[in-house]
Design a protein around this motif. Structure first.
Motif, mmCIF file in Angstrom:
data_model
loop_
_atom_site.group_PDB
_atom_site.id
_atom_site.type_symbol
_atom_site.label_atom_id
_atom_site.label_comp_id
_atom_site.label_asym_id
_atom_site.label_seq_id
_atom_site.Cartn_x
_atom_site.Cartn_y
_atom_site.Cartn_z
ATOM 1 N N GLU A 1 -24.041 -54.889 -79.528
ATOM 2 C CA GLU A 1 -22.988 -55.539 -78.752
ATOM 3 C C GLU A 1 -23.256 -55.476 -77.252
ATOM 4 O OE1 GLU A 1 -19.296 -55.207 -81.919
ATOM 5 O OE2 GLU A 1 -19.258 -53.934 -80.123
ATOM 6 N N VAL A 2 -23.855 -54.393 -76.763
ATOM 7 C CA VAL A 2 -24.223 -54.320 -75.348
ATOM 8 C C VAL A 2 -25.219 -55.430 -75.013
ATOM 9 C CG1 VAL A 2 -25.553 -52.979 -73.654
ATOM 10 C CG2 VAL A 2 -23.740 -51.876 -74.966
ATOM 11 N N LYS A 3 -26.203 -55.613 -75.878
ATOM 12 C CA LYS A 3 -27.188 -56.670 -75.674
ATOM 13 C C LYS A 3 -26.515 -58.040 -75.651
ATOM 14 C CE LYS A 3 -31.274 -58.789 -77.840
ATOM 15 N NZ LYS A 3 -30.620 -60.061 -78.236
ATOM 16 N N ASN A 4 -25.678 -58.316 -76.641
ATOM 17 C CA ASN A 4 -25.000 -59.619 -76.710
ATOM 18 C C ASN A 4 -24.086 -59.841 -75.512
ATOM 19 O OD1 ASN A 4 -26.250 -60.130 -79.153
ATOM 20 N ND2 ASN A 4 -24.522 -59.421 -80.388
ATOM 21 N N CYS A 5 -23.378 -58.786 -75.114
ATOM 22 C CA CYS A 5 -22.433 -58.881 -74.003
ATOM 23 C C CYS A 5 -23.149 -59.204 -72.695
ATOM 24 C CB CYS A 5 -21.659 -57.567 -73.885
ATOM 25 S SG CYS A 5 -20.455 -57.539 -72.539
ATOM 26 N N PHE A 6 -24.191 -58.461 -72.385
ATOM 27 C CA PHE A 6 -24.843 -58.643 -71.086
ATOM 28 C C PHE A 6 -25.737 -59.875 -71.042
ATOM 29 C CE2 PHE A 6 -23.143 -54.501 -70.323
ATOM 30 C CZ PHE A 6 -22.908 -54.499 -68.959
ATOM 31 N N GLU A 7 -26.209 -60.323 -72.169
ATOM 32 C CA GLU A 7 -26.930 -61.602 -72.174
ATOM 33 C C GLU A 7 -25.967 -62.756 -71.900
ATOM 34 O OE1 GLU A 7 -29.114 -61.792 -75.841
ATOM 35 O OE2 GLU A 7 -30.818 -60.648 -75.026
ATOM 36 N N LYS A 8 -24.724 -62.633 -72.347
ATOM 37 C CA LYS A 8 -23.707 -63.639 -72.016
ATOM 38 C C LYS A 8 -23.314 -63.558 -70.549
ATOM 39 C CE LYS A 8 -21.306 -64.296 -76.463
ATOM 40 N NZ LYS A 8 -19.992 -64.174 -77.142
ATOM 41 N N LEU A 9 -23.088 -62.334 -70.072
ATOM 42 C CA LEU A 9 -22.669 -62.147 -68.683
ATOM 43 C C LEU A 9 -23.739 -62.628 -67.702
ATOM 44 C CD1 LEU A 9 -21.052 -58.594 -68.913
ATOM 45 C CD2 LEU A 9 -19.851 -60.752 -68.508
ATOM 46 N N ARG A 10 -24.984 -62.544 -68.095
ATOM 47 C CA ARG A 10 -26.095 -62.930 -67.225
ATOM 48 C C ARG A 10 -25.944 -64.353 -66.689
ATOM 49 N NH1 ARG A 10 -32.494 -62.780 -69.084
ATOM 50 N NH2 ARG A 10 -33.401 -63.318 -67.048
ATOM 51 N N PHE A 11 -25.438 -65.253 -67.528
ATOM 52 C CA PHE A 11 -25.325 -66.653 -67.121
ATOM 53 C C PHE A 11 -23.880 -67.156 -67.106
ATOM 54 C CE2 PHE A 11 -29.694 -66.386 -68.878
ATOM 55 C CZ PHE A 11 -30.393 -66.752 -67.737
ATOM 56 N N ASP A 12 -22.906 -66.252 -67.191
ATOM 57 C CA ASP A 12 -21.505 -66.654 -67.168
ATOM 58 C C ASP A 12 -21.109 -67.000 -65.728
ATOM 59 O OD1 ASP A 12 -18.719 -66.875 -67.212
ATOM 60 O OD2 ASP A 12 -18.509 -65.363 -68.793
ATOM 61 N N PRO A 13 -20.758 -68.250 -65.436
ATOM 62 C CA PRO A 13 -20.441 -68.648 -64.051
ATOM 63 C C PRO A 13 -19.167 -68.013 -63.516
ATOM 64 C CG PRO A 13 -19.915 -70.430 -65.569
ATOM 65 C CD PRO A 13 -20.640 -69.392 -66.361
ATOM 66 N N ASP A 14 -18.313 -67.500 -64.407
ATOM 67 C CA ASP A 14 -17.077 -66.852 -63.973
ATOM 68 C C ASP A 14 -17.278 -65.384 -63.629
ATOM 69 O OD1 ASP A 14 -15.175 -69.014 -64.176
ATOM 70 O OD2 ASP A 14 -15.443 -68.902 -66.346
ATOM 71 N N CYS A 15 -18.474 -64.879 -63.830
ATOM 72 C CA CYS A 15 -18.760 -63.464 -63.565
ATOM 73 C C CYS A 15 -19.765 -63.335 -62.435
ATOM 74 C CB CYS A 15 -19.309 -62.802 -64.834
ATOM 75 S SG CYS A 15 -19.864 -61.101 -64.582
ATOM 76 N N ARG A 16 -19.432 -62.481 -61.459
ATOM 77 C CA ARG A 16 -20.353 -62.200 -60.356
ATOM 78 C C ARG A 16 -20.662 -60.712 -60.216
ATOM 79 N NH1 ARG A 16 -18.126 -66.324 -55.571
ATOM 80 N NH2 ARG A 16 -18.456 -68.254 -56.774
ATOM 81 N N THR A 17 -19.809 -59.882 -60.761
ATOM 82 C CA THR A 17 -20.017 -58.435 -60.731
ATOM 83 C C THR A 17 -19.482 -57.840 -62.027
ATOM 84 O OG1 THR A 17 -19.366 -58.591 -58.390
ATOM 85 C CG2 THR A 17 -19.869 -56.405 -59.240
ATOM 86 N N VAL A 18 -20.121 -56.760 -62.507
ATOM 87 C CA VAL A 18 -19.703 -56.123 -63.762
ATOM 88 C C VAL A 18 -19.433 -54.641 -63.518
ATOM 89 C CG1 VAL A 18 -20.268 -55.707 -66.186
ATOM 90 C CG2 VAL A 18 -21.207 -57.725 -65.023
ATOM 91 N N LEU A 19 -18.315 -54.171 -64.035
ATOM 92 C CA LEU A 19 -17.977 -52.751 -64.025
ATOM 93 C C LEU A 19 -18.171 -52.194 -65.427
ATOM 94 C CD1 LEU A 19 -14.624 -53.067 -62.057
ATOM 95 C CD2 LEU A 19 -16.726 -52.064 -61.153
#
Length: 301
Positions: free
Chosen positions: A65-83
Motif C-alpha cells: 500500500e505504501v508503494k501504491n500510495c506514493f506512486e499515485k501521489l507522485r503525479f497527483d496534481p492536487d498534492c504538492r507536499t506529503v506528511l
C-alpha cells in the motif's frame, strides 16, 4: 491523533469547502487498510500509518500500500507536499516479526530457489520505500514514540524529518539476526555524515534519543509533544505547497540526482533540466509577485 483537528486554526476558511470536497475524493482514490490518507490543507496530503493495534508494524500489505500510495501521489496534481505520521502510541515498530517468521520459512528445500523467493520479497520491500524517495513531492516524516528497524529505513527515504520529545529510535535489525536491507545501510550514513556513530548504532541496535538524532542530522526539529509536532509539520508543508511546484519538485529531483553523481555530471543535469523549466510561467509569476509584494498563485502540474 487527527491532524485536521489539531491544526484547524491554521486552515483558511475560504479553503474549507474545497478541502472537504477533495477529502471526499481522496477517501475513494486512496482507500487502504494499513494507511489513512487525508487532506488537512490545500495541496498537502497526510499519510498516517493505521495499524495502532500492532504498533504500526510493517506487514506485506503495508509495503504494497505504501508503494501504491506514493506512486499515485507522485503525479497527483492536487498534492504538492506529503506528511507521514503513525496512529497511536508510536510511529512504527518496524517489520512485523510474525510476517518475518513466515517469510524465512518458505516451503522450498532447494537453497538456491528459496534464496530467489526471498530476493523477490526483499526487492518488493525496497521498491516500496524507494517510492517515497522517488515521489516528486517533498515528504515530511513526523515521528512520535517508537521508530524501530524498518521505521529508520522509511524515514531515511523522506526529505524532512521532525520528531517529538517522546520519540526514540533504534536500528534494530541485528537484534533479530539480520542486516538491515531496505535502505538504512545505504541512506543513513549519507544523511548523517558521522560514519563512526552510524556504525555504532547499527552494530549495537541501541536506542538513541531525539537529541542524538538532532545532532546526527537525522531530524531537524524536536517538538514538545505530538500535537505541536503535527502542527509544525503542517506549517512547513503549507509553506512548501505555496511555492512553485515546478521549482520545488525540480529541486528535489536534482538534489537526489546530485547525491548519487559527480558534481560535474550534476551540474550538466540541472543545466539541461532548467533549460526547459526556466521557460515556465512560474518564473514570471514569482518575479511579479516579488515586485508587488503579493503571494503568487501557481497552476497545478
Amino acid at each position: 491523533m487527527n491532524l485536521s483537528k489539531s491544526v484547524r486554526p491554521l486552515l483558511n476558511r475560504q479553503n474549507v469547502n474545497y478541502i472537504r470536497q477533495l477529502s471526499s475524493s481522496v477517501e475513494s482514490d486512496y482507500s487502504f487498510k494499513t494507511l489513512k490518507v487525508s487532506v488537512p490543507s490545500e495541496f498537502v496530503y497526510h499519510v498516517e500509518f493505521n495499524r495502532p493495534e500492532r504498533r504500526n508494524a510493517m506487514n506485506p500489505s503495508f509495503f504494497s500500500e505504501v508503494k501504491n500510495c506514493f506512486e499515485k501521489l507522485r503525479f497527483d496534481p492536487d498534492c504538492r507536499t506529503v506528511l507521514i505520521s503513525g496512529k497511536g502510541k508510536g510511529f512504527t515498530a518496524g517489520l512485523d516479526l510474525t510476517e518475518l517468521s513466515q517469510m524465512v520459512s518458505i516451503d522450498q528445500e532447494d537453497v538456491g530457489r528459496k534464496g530467489f523467493q526471498l530476493l523477490k520479497i526483499i526487492e518488493e520491500y525496497q521498491t516500496s520505500l524507494n517510492s517515497i524517495e522517488k515521489c516528486h513531492k517533498p515528504v515530511i516524516a513526523m515521528v512520535h514514540g517508537h521508530c524501530i528497524g524498518g521505521g529508520i529505513d522509511l524515514i531515511a527515504a523522506c526529505d524532512i524529518r521532525y520528531c517529538s520529545k517522546d520519540a526514540w529510535f533504534s536500528v534494530k535489525e541485528v537484534d533479530v539476526g539480520l542486516a538491515a536491507d531496505i535502505g538504512t545501510l545505504q541512506r543513513f550514513p549519507k544523511i548523517t555524515g558521522n560514519d563512526s556513530l552510524v556504525r555504532e548504532l547499527i552494530y549495537t541496535a541501541r536506542k538513541f534519543t531525539p537529541d542524538e538524532a538532532l545532532k546526527l542530522g537525522l531530524v531537524s526539529l524536536i517538538a514538545d509533544d505530538e500535537a505541536s509536532l503535527l502542527s509544525k509539520g503542517l506549517e512547513t508543508a503549507k509553506l512548501i505547497a505555496s511555492k512553485s511546484p515546478i521549482a520545488v519538485q525540480g529541486s528535489k529531483i536534482n538534489i537526489n540526482f546530485s547525491r548519487e553523481n559527480k558534481i560535474e555530471d550534476s551540474l550538466k543535469f540541472v543545466a539541461a533540466w532548467n533549460s526547459g523549466m526556466l521557460q515556465s510561467e512560474d518564473l514570471i509569476k514569482s518575479a511579479m509577485a516579488s515586485f508587488s509584494k503579493e503571494q503568487p498563485t501557481f497552476s497545478k502540474l
